[in-house]
Scaffold this active site. Structure first.
Site, short mmCIF file in Angstrom:
data_model
loop_
_atom_site.label_atom_id
_atom_site.label_comp_id
_atom_site.label_asym_id
_atom_site.label_seq_id
_atom_site.Cartn_x
_atom_site.Cartn_y
_atom_site.Cartn_z
NE ARG A 106 -2.61 0.99 3.55
CZ ARG A 106 -3.42 0.98 4.60
NH1 ARG A 106 -4.73 0.91 4.43
NH2 ARG A 106 -2.92 1.02 5.81
CB THR A 110 -1.98 7.17 -3.28
OG1 THR A 110 -1.39 5.86 -3.40
CG2 THR A 110 -1.09 8.18 -3.98
CG ASP A 202 0.55 -7.80 10.35
OD1 ASP A 202 0.98 -8.83 9.78
OD2 ASP A 202 0.56 -6.67 9.84
CG ASP A 205 4.03 -8.41 11.78
OD1 ASP A 205 4.86 -8.52 10.86
OD2 ASP A 205 3.60 -7.31 12.20
#
Length: 211
Positions: A106, A110, A202, A205
């Site tokens: 990502r 933006t 996450d 992770d």
């Protein structure tokens, strides 16, 4: 968001294992093993409608009319990196499947997905494709992955996620209404940081032991 188009797999073994995956006390080794097991169980449900054809084999007692898969080709497409944690579970059930990889990140400015890697089977247009990613949060990366597959000739696409947020499901439904979504749980919502609540943290992770 009661009009979401999604298939929730409520198999007792999946729900039982998902409980331990959510637990903050579950370590990396156990998390990986549980995720692989759930992926295999989910793949069992996703492939329930694969077409069969008649065949004949000879048992130790005599001839027998049986069923076998009618040549339907499967492609497994994990979204890097967390999707890798589910690949082996699917391949244990469908060892002949081909595996492609899609890498997206990502953009911090933006907030839109940017492709950094794509390697797909050459016959992607002939295969039933299963995109796999443990989490469907905002939906941006998944929509970008589906866009990418379709640009490369993919036509029959399904999405398999462990846990989803309603917001992400709606984004995928709106952008690609032809793509069926399968999950073990639809959670409450996204928080201000784009994490699924209650979620499981996450996934990348927790799979790879990073922070």
């Amino acid at each position: 968001m009661t009009d979401l188009k999604i298939n929730v797999i409520n198999h007792p073994l999946i729900q039982h294992k998902l409980t331990f995956i959510r637990d903050i006390e579950t370590g990396t080794k156990e998390f990986r093993e549980l995720l692989e097991e759930i992926a295999m169980l989910m793949a069992y449900e996703i492939t329930r409608e694969l077409p069969l054809e008649d065949t004949e084999v000879t048992t130790p007692v005599g001839p027998c009319r049986c069923k076998r898969l009618s040549g339907k080709k499967i492609g497994v497409i994990p979204i890097l990196r967390a999707g890798l944690g589910m690949v082996n579970g699917v391949l244990k059930l469908i060892p002949a499947a081909k595996v492609g990889h899609v890498g997206l990140y990502r953009d911090p400015d933006t907030l839109t997905p940017v492709e950094y890697y794509c390697k797909l089977p050459t016959d992607v247009h002939e295969r039933e494709l299963v995109i796999i990613d443990p989490m469907l949060a905002t939906g941006g990366s998944v929509v970008a992955a589906i866009d990418l597959l379709k640009r490369n000739g993919g036509k029959n696409i399904k999405l398999m996620c462990l846990v989803v947020a309603p917001e992400g499901v709606k984004v995928v439904n709106d952008a690609h209404p032809d793509v069926e979504i399968y999950t073990a749980a639809v959670d409450e919502r996204l928080n201000d940081h784009g994490y699924i609540v209650p979620g499981l943290g996450d996934a990348g992770d927790r799979i790879f032991g990073t922070k």
